[in-house]
Design an enzyme around this catalytic site. Structure first.
Site, PDB file in Angstrom:
ATOM      1  N   CYS A   1       0.740  -1.339   0.075  1.00 47.78           N
ATOM      2  CA  CYS A   1       0.068   0.012  -0.168  1.00 47.78           C
ATOM      3  C   CYS A   1       0.771   1.411   0.021  1.00 47.78           C
ATOM      4  O   CYS A   1       0.334   2.357  -0.175  1.00 47.78           O
ATOM      5  CB  CYS A   1      -0.958  -0.008   1.120  1.00 47.78           C
ATOM      6  SG  CYS A   1      -2.106  -1.202   1.167  1.00 47.78           S
TER       7      CYS A   1
ATOM      8  N   HIS B   1      -2.725   7.245   3.802  1.00 45.45           N
ATOM      9  CA  HIS B   1      -3.104   6.308   3.355  1.00 45.45           C
ATOM     10  C   HIS B   1      -4.427   5.860   4.097  1.00 45.45           C
ATOM     11  O   HIS B   1      -4.549   5.927   5.188  1.00 45.45           O
ATOM     12  CB  HIS B   1      -2.142   5.198   3.448  1.00 45.45           C
ATOM     13  CG  HIS B   1      -2.738   3.690   3.124  1.00 45.45           C
ATOM     14  ND1 HIS B   1      -3.532   3.615   2.071  1.00 45.45           N
ATOM     15  CD2 HIS B   1      -2.750   2.460   3.497  1.00 45.45           C
ATOM     16  CE1 HIS B   1      -3.716   2.294   1.915  1.00 45.45           C
ATOM     17  NE2 HIS B   1      -3.413   1.477   2.795  1.00 45.45           N
TER      18      HIS B   1
ATOM     19  N   ASN C   1     -10.296   0.822   2.063  1.00 48.06           N
ATOM     20  CA  ASN C   1      -8.562   0.733   1.867  1.00 48.06           C
ATOM     21  C   ASN C   1      -8.320   0.459   0.373  1.00 48.06           C
ATOM     22  O   ASN C   1      -8.347  -0.912  -0.173  1.00 48.06           O
ATOM     23  CB  ASN C   1      -7.961   0.019   2.507  1.00 48.06           C
ATOM     24  CG  ASN C   1      -6.311  -0.156   2.469  1.00 48.06           C
ATOM     25  OD1 ASN C   1      -5.704   0.277   1.551  1.00 48.06           O
ATOM     26  ND2 ASN C   1      -5.620  -0.745   3.406  1.00 48.06           N
TER      27      ASN C   1
HETATM   28  N1  ACO Z   1     -17.409  -8.113  12.203  1.00 48.43           N
HETATM   29  C1  ACO Z   1     -17.938  -8.441  13.449  1.00 48.43           C
HETATM   30  N2  ACO Z   1     -17.018  -8.887  14.273  1.00 48.43           N
HETATM   31  C2  ACO Z   1     -15.586  -8.822  13.987  1.00 48.43           C
HETATM   32  C3  ACO Z   1     -15.210  -8.483  12.775  1.00 48.43           C
HETATM   33  C4  ACO Z   1     -16.341  -8.216  11.655  1.00 48.43           C
HETATM   34  N3  ACO Z   1     -15.933  -7.777  10.237  1.00 48.43           N
HETATM   35  N4  ACO Z   1     -13.945  -8.708  12.376  1.00 48.43           N
HETATM   36  C5  ACO Z   1     -13.612  -9.199  13.748  1.00 48.43           C
HETATM   37  N5  ACO Z   1     -14.521  -9.367  14.730  1.00 48.43           N
HETATM   38  C6  ACO Z   1     -14.648  -9.535  15.995  1.00 48.43           C
HETATM   39  C7  ACO Z   1     -13.368 -10.597  16.320  1.00 48.43           C
HETATM   40  O1  ACO Z   1     -13.586 -11.877  15.789  1.00 48.43           O
HETATM   41  C8  ACO Z   1     -13.057 -10.311  17.753  1.00 48.43           C
HETATM   42  O2  ACO Z   1     -14.191 -11.190  18.585  1.00 48.43           O
HETATM   43  P1  ACO Z   1     -13.724 -11.736  19.853  1.00 48.43           P
HETATM   44  O3  ACO Z   1     -13.358 -11.005  20.849  1.00 48.43           O
HETATM   45  O4  ACO Z   1     -15.053 -12.590  20.038  1.00 48.43           O
HETATM   46  O5  ACO Z   1     -12.565 -12.757  19.490  1.00 48.43           O
HETATM   47  C9  ACO Z   1     -13.693  -8.923  17.887  1.00 48.43           C
HETATM   48  O6  ACO Z   1     -14.498  -8.490  16.619  1.00 48.43           O
HETATM   49  C10 ACO Z   1     -12.455  -7.836  17.951  1.00 48.43           C
HETATM   50  O7  ACO Z   1     -11.499  -8.020  16.833  1.00 48.43           O
HETATM   51  P2  ACO Z   1     -10.257  -7.532  16.789  1.00 48.43           P
HETATM   52  O8  ACO Z   1      -9.440  -7.838  15.665  1.00 48.43           O
HETATM   53  O9  ACO Z   1      -9.403  -7.204  17.902  1.00 48.43           O
HETATM   54  O10 ACO Z   1     -10.669  -5.956  16.067  1.00 48.43           O
HETATM   55  P3  ACO Z   1     -10.141  -4.706  15.897  1.00 48.43           P
HETATM   56  O11 ACO Z   1     -10.606  -3.523  16.924  1.00 48.43           O
HETATM   57  O12 ACO Z   1      -8.565  -4.735  16.316  1.00 48.43           O
HETATM   58  O13 ACO Z   1     -10.230  -4.285  14.968  1.00 48.43           O
HETATM   59  C11 ACO Z   1      -9.298  -4.392  12.632  1.00 48.43           C
HETATM   60  C12 ACO Z   1      -9.835  -5.184  13.703  1.00 48.43           C
HETATM   61  C13 ACO Z   1     -10.485  -3.313  11.866  1.00 48.43           C
HETATM   62  C14 ACO Z   1      -8.623  -5.386  11.434  1.00 48.43           C
HETATM   63  C15 ACO Z   1      -8.167  -3.417  13.152  1.00 48.43           C
HETATM   64  O14 ACO Z   1      -7.170  -4.133  13.709  1.00 48.43           O
HETATM   65  C16 ACO Z   1      -7.144  -2.709  11.962  1.00 48.43           C
HETATM   66  O15 ACO Z   1      -7.782  -1.899  11.244  1.00 48.43           O
HETATM   67  N6  ACO Z   1      -6.083  -3.228  12.026  1.00 48.43           N
HETATM   68  C17 ACO Z   1      -5.338  -2.189  10.945  1.00 48.43           C
HETATM   69  C18 ACO Z   1      -5.711  -2.679   9.500  1.00 48.43           C
HETATM   70  C19 ACO Z   1      -4.578  -1.998   8.210  1.00 48.43           C
HETATM   71  O16 ACO Z   1      -4.300  -0.872   8.580  1.00 48.43           O
HETATM   72  N7  ACO Z   1      -4.317  -2.816   7.230  1.00 48.43           N
HETATM   73  C20 ACO Z   1      -3.426  -1.848   6.289  1.00 48.43           C
HETATM   74  C21 ACO Z   1      -3.202  -2.632   5.299  1.00 48.43           C
HETATM   75  S1  ACO Z   1      -2.274  -1.806   4.197  1.00 48.43           S
HETATM   76  C22 ACO Z   1      -1.534  -2.844   3.072  1.00 48.43           C
HETATM   77  O17 ACO Z   1      -0.666  -2.949   2.658  1.00 48.43           O
HETATM   78  C23 ACO Z   1      -2.448  -4.063   2.407  1.00 48.43           C
END
Ligand code: ACO
Length: 336
Positions: free
Chosen positions: A113, A252, A282
């Site tokens: 990205c 980003h 994204n």
């Molecule tokens: N819908 C409902 N519940 C969900 C979902 C969903 N889509 N996804 C995860 N959950 C649940 C999980 O199973 C978990 O449940 P549990 O507590 O019963 O186990 C709970 O929600 C919390 O999950 P987390 O992973 O801790 O959620 P978090 O608040 O950390 O958010 C997220 C996850 C949105 C992915 C976050 O960590 C994030 O944005 N990370 C960065 C992502 C990013 O920037 N990526 C860039 C990529 S750039 C590239 O080069 C490709």
């Protein structure tokens, strides 16, 4: 030394809108969860006839049109992408053909990205040294074809699209003022898209897995907040500026919570930060040039303004640049 001014910009997003509610039809999630954790409301997904190449070419064509140059005048095309249509030819070579940019060298660059800013950093070197005077930089990704829709923590985050800018030789201090690039391969395992390792050579057992984008969301989140702050600060200092001189921050577009946390660290008020992750999610390498296009179109970005752009992604990599918008020192129709 010359300067690399931004003279044209263009974007392309597929027509098909996939809302959070649409996702709930086949995934255990909710609009409320996605919006509160990421700020995303909807994303665009490529249709049956769209590819990374077609999206990249559309954005590139629009950027050339805006710059007032014919693609045959381009000397170099760099496409930042981690979702090329095939290992070879490169997306850039295919785009070169689609645009009829017969005089251009062309190559892809993969830093996930952060690819658009990395590509802009590379392309600007050719312009600043005087080697080339018209370079097309494209960021394009078709991440939806590598999403595992049973992995709800990752699949909700991505959309497809492309964005592009034209860099041209300028006699004035404008365009790319500074760059700050980096990589931390030791953390690469936190964000991966497999591929070649699924196909073992003659001496190994053959195992063919469909590659999917895999992410350790919490680790990437922590990394993104820290690195966006650090890279933006370093790029600004390298440009001889302070944050008071920065009119617009374009991060980003991965997650609005990451953007808010990074902006807070930088003490950048909300009105100076561009956010459109709600509408496109994204779009990987396309996210920053799409923001540039929208900021310019809405009048938020005008000549003389200083903009910090910051990308981060798989690698893990990061790339920041300070741009001074405007092209007052570019001679129209200049020869190489
Ligand atoms: N819908 C409902 N519940 C969900 C979902 C969903 N889509 N996804 C995860 N959950 C649940 C999980 O199973 C978990 O449940 P549990 O507590 O019963 O186990 C709970 O929600 C919390 O999950 P987390 O992973 O801790 O959620 P978090 O608040 O950390 O958010 C997220 C996850 C949105 C992915 C976050 O960590 C994030 O944005 N990370 C960065 C992502 C990013 O920037 N990526 C860039 C990529 S750039 C590239 O080069 C490709």
């Amino acid at each position: 030394m010359y300067h690399a001014a931004v003279t044209g910009w263009g974007m392309y997003v597929p027509e098909h809108v996939l809302t959070n509610d649409d996702l709930t039809q086949f995934m255990d999630t909710s609009d409320e969860w996605i919006r509160s954790r990421t700020g995303i409301r909807e994303r665009r997904v490529a249709g049956a006839t769209e590819t990374t190449t077609t999206m990249a070419a559309a954005a590139g064509r629009a950027a050339c049109l805006k710059a007032g140059i014919d693609p045959t005048e381009l000397e170099l095309i760099i496409v930042g992408t981690f979702t090329p249509d095939q290992y070879m030819p490169s997306t850039a070579s295919l785009v070169q053909h689609e645009l009829g940019a017969s005089s251009a060298a062309a190559f892809d660059l993969n830093t996930a990205c952060s690819g658009f800013v990395y590509a802009m950093a590379v392309g600007s070197q050719f312009v600043q040294t005087g080697a080339y005077s018209r370079v097309l930089i494209i960021g394009a990704d078709f991440a939806s074809r590598f999403l595992d829709y049973s992995d709800r923590g990752t699949a909700i985050l991505f959309g497809d699209g492309a964005g592009a800018v034209v860099l041209q030789r300028s006699e004035k201090k404008e365009g790319v003022l500074s760059i700050e690039l980096g990589s931390d391969g030791s953390a690469g395992r936190h964000l991966t898209l497999g591929g070649a390792e699924s196909f073992v050579g003659l001496n190994g057992a053959r195992k063919i897995d469909r590659p999917f984008l895999k992410m350790n969301g919490a680790e990437v989140f922590r990394f993104a907040v820290r690195i966006m702050g650090e890279a933006a600060a370093t790029a600004t200092t390298k440009a001889g500026l302070t944050f008071d001189d920065i009119d617009l921050l374009i991060p980003h577009q991965a997650n609005s919570r990451i953007i808010e946390a990074a902006a807070k660290r930088l003490q950048m008020p909300r009105e100076r930060v561009w956010v459109n992750v709600d509408r496109y999610a994204n779009t990987s390498c396309a996210s920053i040039p799409i923001c540039l296009v929208e900021a310019e179109q809405t009048g938020r970005l005008t000549d003389g303004m200083n903009v910090v752009v910051i990308g981060f992604g798989g690698g893990l990599t990061w790339a920041a640049a300070v741009l001074r918008w405007g092209a007052t020192g570019v001679k129209r129709g200049d020869a190489t």
